[in-house]
Design an enzyme around this catalytic site. Structure first.
Site, PDB file in Angstrom:
ATOM      1  N   LYS A  99       0.852  -1.204   0.000  1.00 17.67           N
ATOM      2  CA  LYS A  99       0.000   0.000   0.000  1.00 17.67           C
ATOM      3  C   LYS A  99       0.878   1.242   0.000  1.00 17.67           C
ATOM      4  O   LYS A  99       1.905   1.285   0.697  1.00 17.67           O
ATOM      5  CB  LYS A  99      -0.907  -0.045   1.240  1.00 17.67           C
ATOM      6  CG  LYS A  99      -1.963   1.063   1.295  1.00 17.67           C
ATOM      7  CD  LYS A  99      -2.906   0.852   2.484  1.00 17.67           C
ATOM      8  CE  LYS A  99      -3.962   1.937   2.598  1.00 17.67           C
ATOM      9  NZ  LYS A  99      -4.870   1.731   3.757  1.00 17.67           N
TER      10      LYS A  99
ATOM     11  N   SER B 232      -9.776   1.975   2.889  1.00 20.61           N
ATOM     12  CA  SER B 232      -8.913   2.666   1.962  1.00 20.61           C
ATOM     13  C   SER B 232      -7.901   1.775   1.236  1.00 20.61           C
ATOM     14  O   SER B 232      -7.293   2.215   0.267  1.00 20.61           O
ATOM     15  CB  SER B 232      -8.144   3.760   2.702  1.00 20.61           C
ATOM     16  OG  SER B 232      -7.284   3.189   3.672  1.00 20.61           O
TER      17      SER B 232
ATOM     18  N   SER C 209      -9.922  -0.243   7.149  1.00 23.06           N
ATOM     19  CA  SER C 209      -9.385  -0.108   5.784  1.00 23.06           C
ATOM     20  C   SER C 209      -8.826  -1.368   5.155  1.00 23.06           C
ATOM     21  O   SER C 209      -8.564  -1.382   3.953  1.00 23.06           O
ATOM     22  CB  SER C 209      -8.295   0.957   5.756  1.00 23.06           C
ATOM     23  OG  SER C 209      -8.887   2.195   5.517  1.00 23.06           O
TER      24      SER C 209
HETATM   25  N1  GLN Z   1     -13.022   4.364   6.439  1.00 22.25           N
HETATM   26  C1  GLN Z   1     -12.397   4.792   7.655  1.00 22.25           C
HETATM   27  C2  GLN Z   1     -12.000   6.240   7.536  1.00 22.25           C
HETATM   28  O1  GLN Z   1     -12.327   6.831   6.588  1.00 22.25           O
HETATM   29  C3  GLN Z   1     -11.225   3.924   7.981  1.00 22.25           C
HETATM   30  C4  GLN Z   1     -10.018   4.237   7.195  1.00 22.25           C
HETATM   31  C5  GLN Z   1      -8.839   3.411   7.582  1.00 22.25           C
HETATM   32  O2  GLN Z   1      -8.977   2.392   8.260  1.00 22.25           O
HETATM   33  N2  GLN Z   1      -7.679   3.883   7.198  1.00 22.25           N
HETATM   34  O3  GLN Z   1     -11.373   6.798   8.373  1.00 22.25           O
END
Ligand code: GLN
Length: 497
Positions: free
Chosen positions: A79, A154, A178
């Site tokens: 990532k 994400s 994410s």
């Molecule tokens: N969807 C969550 C957010 O927008 C989690 C994102 C993540 O785990 N990096 O913060």
């Protein structure tokens, strides 16, 4: 079966018996990337030359008879918020578009030491803020089961790479879901380890009390292989846990006797797809049929999880992102004064969602509001953790959904941040409580899209999660699951991004 269709465990076996070389394996994945990635766009940066070079090195070391790590020669995708020495690490943000880290994250150093060729850096929501990978400053990634839909986020790029055989394994990060939410939307396995179990040194900070690096794989066993490599104490990460690392591969054979499973009854959640609930109930019956004892559990404070998370994460983000001022990192805009330069750099360098979070976080931390917002949210977080501790007195494992719905359409939630935040409802409380959590495929929706189950255990019980994940795999006829990608042919290479 082609090499790119194989699990990491199978590739490892063939490499160790010298049936194939790492160069052949890497070439197979690179060809697959060339074929598929122009349509789905999982990668921000591809590194074919680097990958082939490290494959060649591993092959010569193997020829010389050296003892190598089981994953030596097996490629991986990373990532793009995990630092890679001399290789662009953008966080899918304009502000870091040309940032080249002078060091490797501890996990990346471990991959290199083991001899895993890196195929490239994968797309994400900018700074990992989002649930659909649409917040990438560069381009969205598409869901391989339906290219009109999001892959989740994400870690959308990592998950799509693994789901489509562009990489056998990937690293992701999980702050509030994410890894788990996109894994469930694309039909792969994603592990968020216990907070502190895997070093975060070199992971670009979003919300430091929540951020965690974890694994994306097609099987639980592959996740175990990768955990063996990345878990463990790191003096460079002050939140790293000193506990010894078990062999995650050992004892994963099924055997659920006496396992006490708490089936999560969600509170007020609007928009929960009934087929998701059905899939979770079916999974509970499967566990029961194989000797587990299943009871219902409610975690009353999870109703407050989203509100607490969306104060805590932006607050910490507003502080962490203060460092991007145009002086020390990446992008820098012109300005007549220092202040104008700072403000233009941040104004032009950050996207809308990142700015929204910086503003919410700055407000929640400001004098006079700190107690009412941040501190209150942290107190709620403690109560949430107590809910879990109470549940774990009765149960060894909690079972729920990894997402309230299957993948949603591209653009469906971009105009409404609250709707986007609601899609994290299943994942956030585990993160707040610091518990390890695994997303595993849980069958299909009537629309043909994959659904995900989520398993949560006590801290450091990743093995129990992987073992139960493996149980679910063994109940399926076909594994790993692969999307057909019919649309590639239908569109005759003419698919518009
Ligand atoms: N969807 C969550 C957010 O927008 C989690 C994102 C993540 O785990 N990096 O913060």
């Amino acid at each position: 079966m082609r090499l790119y269709e194989m699990t990491a465990a199978e590739l490892s076996r063939r490499l160790q018996s010298r049936e194939v070389s790492s160069a052949e394996v890497v070439r197979s994945f690179l060809e697959r990337i060339d074929e598929v990635d122009p349509y789905l766009r999982a990668f921000i940066t591809r590194t074919p030359d680097l990958a082939l070079k490290s494959a060649g090195e591993i092959d010569s070391r193997r020829m010389r008879g050296e003892t190598l790590h089981p994953l030596a020669g097996v490629p991986i995708a990373v990532k793009d918020n995990i630092s890679t020495l001399a290789l662009r690490t953008t966080c899918a943000s304009r502000i870091l578009e040309n940032y080249i880290p002078p060091f490797d994250a501890t996990v990346v150093a471990a991959l290199k030491k083991a001899g895993m060729p890196i195929l490239g850096k994968t797309n994400l929501d900018e700074f990992a803020m989002g649930s659909s990978t649409e917040n990438s400053a560069f381009f969205p990634t598409r869901n391989p089961w339906d290219p009109g839909r999001v892959p989740g986020g994400s870690s959308g790029g990592s998950v799509v790479a693994v789901a489509t055989g562009m990489a056998p394994l990937a690293l992701g990060s999980d702050t509030g879901g994410s890894i788990r939410q996109p894994a469930s939307l694309c039909g792969v396995t994603g592990l968020r380890p216990t907070y502190g179990r895997v070093s975060r040194y070199g992971l670009v900070a979003f919300a430091s009390s929540l951020d965690q690096i974890g694994t994306v794989s097609t099987t639980a066993f592959d996740g175990a292989l990768l955990m063996n490599l990345i878990a463990g104490y790191d003096p460079l990460d002050s939140t790293s846990l000193p506990e010894e690392v078990p062999d995650y591969r050992a004892g994963l054979e099924p055997g659920l006797d006496k396992l006490r499973v708490g089936l999560i009854r969600y509170g007020r959640v609007d928009g929960f797809d009934p087929e998701v609930t059905e899939a979770v109930n079916k999974a509970a019956s499967m566990l029961e049929e194989h000797g587990a004892k299943v009871g219902e559990v409610s975690l009353p404070l999870t109703d407050y999880g989203l509100s607490a998370y969306y104060l805590i994460a932006p607050s910490e983000a507003s502080s962490n992102l203060g460092r991007y001022d145009g002086v020390r990192y990446g992008f820098c805009a012109d300005g007549d004064s220092i202040e104008a330069m700072f403000s233009r750099t941040r104004g032009e360098g950050f996207g809308a969602e990142v700015k929204r979070r910086i503003m919410i976080g700055t407000y929640a931390l400001s004098a006079g509001y700190y107690d009412a917002y941040y501190l209150k949210a942290m107190k709620v977080r403690t109560l949430i953790r107590r809910d879990y501790e109470k549940a774990f007195k009765k149960f060894d494992l909690l079972l729920g959904a990894a997402s309230p719905t299957p993948a949603f359409k591209l653009g469906e939630k971009t105009e409404d941040p609250l709707q986007m935040y609601l899609s994290d409802v299943c994942n956030i409380t585990d993160s707040l409580a610091g518990m390890p959590s695994l997303a595993v495929p849980g069958g299909f929706h009537s629309s043909g899209l994959p659904l995900g189950l989520q398993l949560t255990a006590r801290p450091m019980q990743e093995k129990l999660l992987l073992k139960t994940g493996r149980f679910f795999e063994e109940q399926r006829a076909e594994y790993p699951l692969r999307p057909s990608l019919d649309f590639l042919e239908e569109r005759g290479g003419d698919y518009e991004i």
